[in-house]
Design a protein around this motif. Structure first.
Motif, PDB file in Angstrom:
ATOM      1  N   ASN A  17       0.824  -1.210   0.000  1.00  0.00           N
ATOM      2  CA  ASN A  17       0.000   0.000   0.000  1.00  0.00           C
ATOM      3  C   ASN A  17       0.861   1.264   0.000  1.00  0.00           C
ATOM      4  OD1 ASN A  17       0.687  -0.865   2.702  1.00  0.00           O
ATOM      5  ND2 ASN A  17      -0.663   0.730   3.480  1.00  0.00           N
ATOM      6  N   PHE A  18       1.936   1.269   0.788  1.00  0.00           N
ATOM      7  CA  PHE A  18       2.815   2.436   0.812  1.00  0.00           C
ATOM      8  C   PHE A  18       3.573   2.575  -0.514  1.00  0.00           C
ATOM      9  CE2 PHE A  18       2.522   1.441   5.418  1.00  0.00           C
ATOM     10  CZ  PHE A  18       1.935   2.622   5.822  1.00  0.00           C
ATOM     11  N   SER A  19       3.907   1.462  -1.120  1.00  0.00           N
ATOM     12  CA  SER A  19       4.585   1.488  -2.416  1.00  0.00           C
ATOM     13  C   SER A  19       3.700   2.122  -3.476  1.00  0.00           C
ATOM     14  CB  SER A  19       4.971   0.059  -2.824  1.00  0.00           C
ATOM     15  OG  SER A  19       5.446   0.025  -4.155  1.00  0.00           O
ATOM     16  N   LEU A  20       2.437   1.722  -3.512  1.00  0.00           N
ATOM     17  CA  LEU A  20       1.513   2.282  -4.494  1.00  0.00           C
ATOM     18  C   LEU A  20       1.277   3.768  -4.239  1.00  0.00           C
ATOM     19  CD1 LEU A  20      -1.111  -0.623  -4.660  1.00  0.00           C
ATOM     20  CD2 LEU A  20       0.612  -0.051  -6.369  1.00  0.00           C
ATOM     21  N   HIS A  21       1.190   4.147  -2.965  1.00  0.00           N
ATOM     22  CA  HIS A  21       0.985   5.563  -2.638  1.00  0.00           C
ATOM     23  C   HIS A  21       2.174   6.402  -3.082  1.00  0.00           C
ATOM     24  CE1 HIS A  21      -0.304   9.095  -0.374  1.00  0.00           C
ATOM     25  NE2 HIS A  21       0.936   9.191   0.057  1.00  0.00           N
ATOM     26  N   SER A  22       3.380   5.920  -2.832  1.00  0.00           N
ATOM     27  CA  SER A  22       4.578   6.695  -3.173  1.00  0.00           C
ATOM     28  C   SER A  22       4.728   6.849  -4.676  1.00  0.00           C
ATOM     29  CB  SER A  22       5.822   6.018  -2.594  1.00  0.00           C
ATOM     30  OG  SER A  22       6.052   4.763  -3.216  1.00  0.00           O
ATOM     31  N   ASP A  99      -4.841  12.707  -1.721  1.00  0.00           N
ATOM     32  CA  ASP A  99      -5.052  11.331  -2.136  1.00  0.00           C
ATOM     33  C   ASP A  99      -4.394  10.412  -1.106  1.00  0.00           C
ATOM     34  OD1 ASP A  99      -5.430   8.945  -3.334  1.00  0.00           O
ATOM     35  OD2 ASP A  99      -4.184   9.333  -5.098  1.00  0.00           O
ATOM     36  N   VAL A 100      -5.212   9.871  -0.203  1.00  0.00           N
ATOM     37  CA  VAL A 100      -4.684   9.026   0.883  1.00  0.00           C
ATOM     38  C   VAL A 100      -5.309   7.637   0.836  1.00  0.00           C
ATOM     39  CG1 VAL A 100      -4.107  10.942   2.418  1.00  0.00           C
ATOM     40  CG2 VAL A 100      -6.429  10.021   2.430  1.00  0.00           C
ATOM     41  N   TYR A 101      -5.745   7.240  -0.342  1.00  0.00           N
ATOM     42  CA  TYR A 101      -6.516   6.005  -0.485  1.00  0.00           C
ATOM     43  C   TYR A 101      -5.796   4.804   0.112  1.00  0.00           C
ATOM     44  CZ  TYR A 101      -9.538   2.549  -2.700  1.00  0.00           C
ATOM     45  OH  TYR A 101     -10.420   1.518  -2.929  1.00  0.00           O
ATOM     46  N   TYR A 102      -4.474   4.695  -0.090  1.00  0.00           N
ATOM     47  CA  TYR A 102      -3.730   3.500   0.307  1.00  0.00           C
ATOM     48  C   TYR A 102      -3.146   3.557   1.713  1.00  0.00           C
ATOM     49  CZ  TYR A 102      -3.642   2.507  -4.748  1.00  0.00           C
ATOM     50  OH  TYR A 102      -3.979   2.255  -6.048  1.00  0.00           O
ATOM     51  N   TYR A 324       4.208   8.342 -14.070  1.00  0.00           N
ATOM     52  CA  TYR A 324       3.241   8.014 -13.024  1.00  0.00           C
ATOM     53  C   TYR A 324       3.580   6.672 -12.384  1.00  0.00           C
ATOM     54  CZ  TYR A 324       0.492  11.856 -14.912  1.00  0.00           C
ATOM     55  OH  TYR A 324       0.073  13.094 -15.326  1.00  0.00           O
ATOM     56  N   GLY A 325       3.811   5.665 -13.208  1.00  0.00           N
ATOM     57  CA  GLY A 325       4.172   4.361 -12.671  1.00  0.00           C
ATOM     58  C   GLY A 325       5.549   4.336 -12.039  1.00  0.00           C
ATOM     59  N   ASP A 326       6.448   5.199 -12.513  1.00  0.00           N
ATOM     60  CA  ASP A 326       7.816   5.226 -11.995  1.00  0.00           C
ATOM     61  C   ASP A 326       7.961   6.076 -10.733  1.00  0.00           C
ATOM     62  OD1 ASP A 326       8.537   3.584 -14.049  1.00  0.00           O
ATOM     63  OD2 ASP A 326       9.312   5.183 -15.330  1.00  0.00           O
ATOM     64  N   GLY A 327       6.886   6.735 -10.332  1.00  0.00           N
ATOM     65  CA  GLY A 327       6.898   7.440  -9.052  1.00  0.00           C
ATOM     66  C   GLY A 327       7.526   8.808  -9.047  1.00  0.00           C
TER      67      GLY A 327
END
Length: 565
Positions: A17-22, A99-102, A324-327
């Motif tokens: 979840n933190f990985s997706l958020h970052s 955006d705090v979904y995760y 976006y995917g690369d953060g």
């Protein structure tokens, strides 16, 4: 491969979840994600299950020391966790709009609600009252399925309804062992689904993920039912052939049955993955011949007829640049530059691209230029942030995170000294100034746009402005789904107040104008050369961006020559 490996690690160690958020990945843009996407919620669960017992134990011990009944003190402790987490969810998700979904800290209250329920005192009500409340809660939960959608801030205030309704049903039904309890909880079918639920959750997303990529079409109701049945079947197989044998005591059963169970689950998923692999390895799928995109307007290439456009309406929302995917698309709350580097970097020009999401849309085209010229592309982009040093207004508050980020990026550029700096961002923008006239604030922001470009140039950087892309009068995918022609007149598409373009004109900074790749002399169509241009009204697709490379290379070469004089 690196991203997939990192997802495997983050899933295995419960920080997905933190990985997706970052990395700024949007849960509701599921087609962009991987078959491991669903492990984000399991990560939150395991974080809670690992930490929660220690918290309960701590409150129990403190309660014993203070001579307070442990059960009551533990209930108070869980209530504190519940309140803090719910407060954080409401503050960040609703008040700040972040955006705090995760994030676990805004999710723990949902799990803590179950803890409160288990420690709550049982109060007996008249069975008719309990029955009525139980049915109300069940009806409310069903209604939530249809009323809650992706447009609502979640988990925030919206999540309170389903959590409260679920808790209410459990509490009032369990108290009286009512008819609703027997129907919904003691029902053999529902209990079996409950037993299989963990396994079903593990397999359902890979089943859907791979099927959608193989089918490359909108999921119909019948297909949805079939996939649900397949997920339930695979989940049940996993439960009986993997979970149960490993829980049993007989080593022989585990050694013989478990591998069969693994094979039963893995083979369908591997088959789906094998079918998806060619698409993964060749995502453009005949782009050069059947889907020339912008080349139709810029290079006179003919687009074949009777060819479906790409990306499809189902996938278009996810067709975004790699940043976006690369953060490295910095989130609104971020102030620290997170540059992404692309290209072989073998002596070719080093180009830094700066701006917001509109600049990010051009990244695939610039990536192609970096590959062609053995160069390097450095991307600095931040959501909703025009590259201006003046503090802008976002909503009703000052967007100080944007101006701080811009200043930090300029400092970074002084050290990196790229060959060229390209600035691009969306039209509009107003400085923050409570009570001041809007026209005054707009002019102040425009003046700062000029000053920012001048500061870059004074730092010895060769600056080029990339004119903002046109903007459609409609959400193109939504309009096309409704059967409209969705064409926007060119004059309307260019009516925005492009401050970067205006500042460049006043300062004599070279400009790259790509408008002719998006529009004819009179109109801007939603589909060009069998490629869907827009993923909303103002952001174009990565697929179309890649087809801009030829024209971008020509126009950038002219601007680079001017910037070097």
């Amino acid at each position: 491969m690196y991203e997939t490996t990192f997802e495997l690690i983050s899933s295995a160690f419960y920080f997905q979840n933190f990985s997706l958020h970052s990395r700024g990945q949007d849960y509701f843009l599921a087609a962009e994600h991987s078959p491991l996407m669903h492990f984000w919620s399991l990560s939150i669960e395991e974080q809670f299950y690992i930490g929660f017992p220690f918290i309960v134990l701590a409150f129990g011990l403190v309660g014993g020391i203070l001579k307070i009944r442990s059960r009551e003190f533990i209930f108070a402790g869980i209530l504190i966790i519940f309140t803090i987490s719910l407060g954080a969810s409401l503050y960040y998700g609703v008040i700040l709009g972040a955006d705090v979904y995760y994030l676990s800290q805004v999710r723990f209250w949902e799990l803590a609600a179950g803890g409160l329920l288990s420690f709550a005192p049982k109060v007996r009500f008249d069975h008719r009252v309990s029955e009525a409340i139980s049915w109300f809660c069940i009806s409310g939960l069903v209604a939530c399925i249809f009323l809650i959608d992706a447009s609502m801030a979640f988990p925030g205030a919206v999540a309170v309804a389903p959590v409260a309704l679920a808790a209410g049903f459990i509490y009032f039904s369990d108290t009286q062992r009512s008819w609703t309890w027997r129907l919904a909880i003691r029902n053999a079918g529902f209990r079996s689904i409950g037993d299989w639920s963990y396994s079903i959750y593990l397999v359902h997303w890979p089943v859907i993920f791979f099927y959608l990529r193989v089918a490359d079409a909108q999921l119909s109701a019948v297909e949805g039912i079939v996939l649900a049945a397949a997920s339930i079947g695979l989940g049940a197989a996993s439960y009986y052939l993997i979970e149960q044998p490993f829980r049993g005591r007989h080593h022989q059963t585990r050694t013989v049955v478990a591998p069969l169970g693994v094979a039963a689950i893995a083979l369908p998923l591997l088959a789906a993955g094998a079918a998806y692999l060619p698409r993964l390895l060749n995502p453009e799928n005949g782009m050069q011949t059947d889907h020339p995109g912008a080349l139709v307007l810029t290079d006179g290439v003919a687009a074949p007829e009777n060819v479906d456009f790409v990306p499809s309406l189902r996938l278009v929302r996810d067709d975004r640049a790699d940043v976006y995917g690369d953060g490295c698309q910095v989130r609104p709350e971020g102030v620290v530059p997170i540059p992404c580097r692309y290209g072989p970097g073998r002596g070719g020009p080093v180009i830094a691209l700066l701006g917001n999401s509109h600049a990010a849309s051009f990244v695939p085209a610039f990536q192609e230029l970096a590959e062609r010229n053995q160069g390097t592309l450095i991307v600095h982009t931040k959501s909703a942030c025009r590259f201006v040093l003046e503090t802008a207004r976002i909503g009703r508050r000052p967007y100080t995170e944007c101006s701080q980020w811009v200043a930090a990026v300029i400092d970074t550029l002084r050290e990196d000294a790229p060959d060229f700096v390209v600035v691009s961002y969306s039209s509009g923008g107003v400085a923050y100034g409570p009570g001041e006239d809007t026209d005054v604030l707009r002019e102040r922001f425009a003046r700062s746009a000029r000053d920012t470009l001048a500061q870059l140039r004074d730092a010895g950087l060769r600056v080029i402005v990339l004119r903002n892309n046109p903007r459609m009068d409609n959400d193109a995918p939504q309009c096309l789904a409704g059967g409209g022609d969705c064409i926007t007149p060119r004059v309307s598409a260019l009516s925005g107040d492009d401050l970067a373009y205006q500042a460049a004109t006043e300062l004599g900074v070279p400009v790259v104008d790509m408008t002719d790749a998006f529009c004819t002399q009179t109109e801007c169509p939603p589909v060009i050369g069998n490629v869907l241009v827009w993923r909303d009204s103002g952001h174009f697709t990565a697929t179309f961006s890649r087809t801009l490379a030829n024209e971008l290379e020509r126009r950038f070469a002219l601007a680079a020559e001017q910037a070097s004089d």
